[in-house]
Design an enzyme around this catalytic site. Sequence first.
Site, PDB file in Angstrom:
ATOM      1  N   GLU A   1       0.922  -0.923   0.039  1.00  0.00           N
ATOM      2  CA  GLU A   1       0.201  -0.190  -0.314  1.00  0.00           C
ATOM      3  C   GLU A   1       0.345   1.232  -0.199  1.00  0.00           C
ATOM      4  OE1 GLU A   1      -3.216  -0.506  -0.562  1.00  0.00           O
ATOM      5  OE2 GLU A   1      -3.325  -2.625  -0.229  1.00  0.00           O
ATOM      6  N   LEU A   2       1.852   1.486  -0.892  1.00  0.00           N
ATOM      7  CA  LEU A   2       3.326   2.692  -0.708  1.00  0.00           C
ATOM      8  C   LEU A   2       3.280   2.768   0.555  1.00  0.00           C
ATOM      9  CD1 LEU A   2       2.069   4.323  -3.836  1.00  0.00           C
ATOM     10  CD2 LEU A   2       3.086   2.693  -3.481  1.00  0.00           C
TER      11      LEU A   2
END
Length: 487
Positions: free
Chosen positions: A145-146
Amino acid sequence: MKAVCFYFQIHQPFRLKRYRFFDIGNDHYYYDDFANDDIITRIAHHSYIPAAESLLRMIEQYPHFRCALSITGTALEQFELYVPEFIDLLKKLAATGRVEFLAETYAHSLSSLTDPDEFMAQVKMHDEKIHDLFGVHPKVFRNTELIYCDEMAPMILDMGYKGVITEGAKHILGWKSPNYVYSAASAPKLKILLKNSKLSDDISFRFSNTDWDAYPLTADKYMDWIASTPQEEQIINLFMNLETFGEMQPRETGIFQFLEALPHFAEERGIDFWTPTEAVTKLKAVGELSVLHPISWADEARDTSAWLGNKLQQEAFDKLYSVSERVRLCDDRRLKQDWDYLQASDHFFYMATKHMADGAVHSHFSPYETPFQAFTNYMNVLADFIVRVEEQYPLSIENEELNSLLTTIRNQATEIETLNKEVASMRQNIEHYNEEHALRENASKSVDEKPEAKKAPAKKAAPKKAAAKKPAAKKAAKPAEKKAEKA
């Protein structure tokens, strides 16, 4: 020259079946195979496969087009089980040499937030999976999710990655632009690529929104927006899920035609396409970027509250990672597989109790009616999982005591291994000694079998000894003669 860096994420978790309290201790299989098969097959045929075919056509038609893919280990496993034809398409993309595969955690986990050892183990596991399937080792890292913060940068650099991809969060950038390459404040050699949220979300979320003031979005209009950015801003990072094409934005909206037309209009405006590795290699960092607290690309806050924002999520998260050290020490393959699958961030995402737009997003992706149902089901599964872990390493033993015992066991194992090596070496020496002894015996036997050849020289020497004794006889005869004369 201005360049676009396209990156597409592919992830699917192993979804859990309805697991009741009474199943704890009786049923050790946790997954809804029917739902997993149905969902990934449907999304693959609506989105992944046609999107991959579009990318192949774009690569064949436009030599300057490049992009990157990041695929979790759990998604790859499901493709191998249910949609093997998509794996073949991915291999074709890899063979072109113009599609880069990024590194990430194997299970799409949140381990980077709590357990560095587990985090690095999962990244290594994912790297090996990518190499086994596509023959390449990733050079740029993309966390679940970065998610990113300063604390993670040294670990990412130590694992050998040149760059990391994360969100261009406004509360981090301030007045700065995401359209540059930055370096990590805690590891200056690590370069950072930031997602351009506005331009990425124009495709992911607003493309088919008829109430949007820019609707309809066409490829030439979109490239005009990119071309109009300040000249010194050299890289536009467009990061999104691959299911944007065909799933989130249905085929009927013209999303695939839009995608395939982008390279044509980019070429007209002198805009190139780079992979993340090309971007971090060709461009110098304009400055350091410090991220004190973890950021992500989820929800309005762009933090980790999507997974750890309430007490339900925190309780499940802490309970899961309380046994991480014990799981890593065990050799039970099935237990370790369940450990990977239970770490997927999706399980915590379903427990979110947010409202308004964020809440709608969580509800859309959740297979549960309420976050509380998601929590109850997950905790039941986790309870059974921990029972199985405790069978191997009892939880009554404290971590420090367990570590001490395991250290002793490891030392004993090392000592045994050393002694076994010494025994093997001694056996080998004995074998060599026996071989040499046998050779000597054979040699002595061959000598004993030829006695005549050795005795012959001794007979020839006999006359010489006799001849040598003659003068002594003569000397003895002379005194006898003298005595006779005297007489």
